[in-house]
Design an enzyme around this catalytic site. Structure first.
Site, PDB file in Angstrom:
ATOM      1  CE  LYS A  26      -2.216   4.801   0.796  1.00 21.33           C
ATOM      2  NZ  LYS A  26      -2.478   4.732   2.250  1.00 21.33           N
ATOM      3  CG  ASP A  57      -1.801   1.209   1.300  1.00 21.20           C
ATOM      4  OD1 ASP A  57      -2.772   1.294   0.524  1.00 21.20           O
ATOM      5  OD2 ASP A  57      -1.530   2.094   2.130  1.00 21.20           O
TER       6      ASP A  57
END
Length: 399
Positions: free
Chosen positions: A197, A193
């Protein structure tokens, strides 16, 4: 000031989709209306049945809908929806960081060709408006680094470990019960994750699109009591940190690693499910952005911010790529790491260019020293299978 009316086709009505619907009802935003919501299957909902559909083309081919808001969790499905929406000449708002990171170059090009907007503030740090700030406020050649806690789930777990003396499994179980971590927490705790990003933030920081599989990401799932006690004895906390840093000669380096963080760092006090981003520049030194990185309403508010911006015909200009292009991703530098291991045979997987500290105990051993980043990237899939824990000290070395 001129505005455009936005007729929205919404894909997904989970936590974020419902969060967006809630904040839209409370928002004074004008000329915005959700026309139809596409979901995978029929379940009980508070909205009337005629608001929902189950075939994406019912929204994508609807000429009255000029804006698509994509809030689903499947990256492959999201890609096909977003690509088709852009091809139909519709504006798109997305929160799917995996889909965006893996297809950013193609989708940015397509949006430009079709003269529509592709916005994705909610994909990076929930409620923190970091992308638009990098685009608009830090739109110069003075940026040095962007460093931060980009994942609320792993940060919640580490907060429980260091502030409440829980072990990793206890903290993970609590995070899962509260909905901060999935039943399979790999995406969060192993740094994927944060990686996706960081890929997005790198584009808006330095104008460079890097493929996710070319970037080192290693998470916290192998953390042990030995590592936790080592950090405590030194006065550190361990945080899962993503960083993109400018080096000499217009090179940049980026990675996601657990990091020993001292009390004088801004991110030391970022706890629970919050995110924190430090933007460092040549003239303005350090600036800190802090906020909730997950949850229906925080993420929904970021989506609403994009929708509001669309109403004023806003789109990313990708100024770093357009005006300050020429940065190159550099993998051949070195970073200083802490490597904890049990079996000395595991060291054959690693190449230290220098060692500054070493310990041998009855069960655990560790080395601290510089390792070539490209060597770690080459074995990043294997790293998660080894009985080790790897953490950055915060020092980088540019060859």
């Amino acid at each position: 000031m001129s505005r455009q009316r936005l007729n929205i086709g919404l894909f997904g009505f989970g936590v974020v989709g419902q969060g967006l619907y809630d904040v839209l009802q409370k928002s004074p935003a004008q000329d915005v209306k959700i026309i139809k919501i596409c979901v995978r299957r029929k379940i009980n909902r508070s909205l009337p049945d005629n608001m929902f559909c189950y075939n994406p083309d019912e929204i994508l081919e609807n000429e009255d809908i000029n804006t698509i808001v994509e809030l689903i969790d499947n990256a492959d499905d999201a890609y096909h929806i977003v690509k088709k929406a852009l091809q139909y000449g519709k504006n798109v708002v997305s929160a799917n960081k995996k889909m965006l990171a893996e297809n950013l170059s193609e989708l940015v090009k397509l949006a430009k060709e079709m003269n529509v907007s592709l916005l994705y503030e909610a994909s990076a740090c929930g409620s923190i408006p970091v992308i638009r700030n990098l685009e608009e406020y830090y739109d110069n050649d003075l940026l040095l680094s962007v460093t931060g806690i980009l994942n609320g789930s792993s940060n919640y777990i580490l907060s429980k470990i260091f502030d409440h003396n829980q072990n990793y499994q206890e903290a993970l179980l609590e995070a899962q019960k509260l909905g901060f971590a999935e039943s399979d927490p790999t995406f969060d705790v192993d740094g994927f994750d944060s990686l996706y990003k960081l890929i997005i933030l790198t584009m808006h920081s330095f104008g460079v699109i890097v493929k996710p599989d070319e970037v080192l990401n290693y998470g916290i799932s192998n953390i042990s009591e030995f590592d936790i006690n080592y950090a405590r004895e030194k006065g550190y906390k361990i945080k899962l940190v993503g960083q993109v840093e400018r080096l000499q000669n217009k090179k940049i380096t980026l990675f996601v690693l657990p990091r020993f963080v001292t009390k004088d760092k801004y991110i030391y006090s970022v706890e629970d499910e919050f995110n924190g981003v430090v933007i460092k520049g040549l003239a303005y030194d350090k600036q800190f952005m802090f906020g909730k990185g997950a949850g229906g309403h925080p993420t929904g508010s970021a989506v609403l911010s994009d929708i509001t911006a669309l109403g004023h015909f806003y789109r990313y200009e990708y100024k770093k790529a357009t005006y300050f292009g020429g940065f190159q991703y550099f993998k051949e530098g070195a970073i200083e790491v802490y490597l904890r291991y049990r079996n000395p045979d595991v060291l054959q997987n690693f190449e230290f260019s220098s060692v500054s500290e070493e310990y041998h105990g009855p069960e655990y051993h560790y080395k601290i020293g510089f390792m070539p980043l490209d060597k770690l990237i080459a074995i990043k899939e294997k790293l998660r299978t080894l009985d080790i824990f790897l953490a950055a000290t915060g020092k980088t070395l540019n060859y």
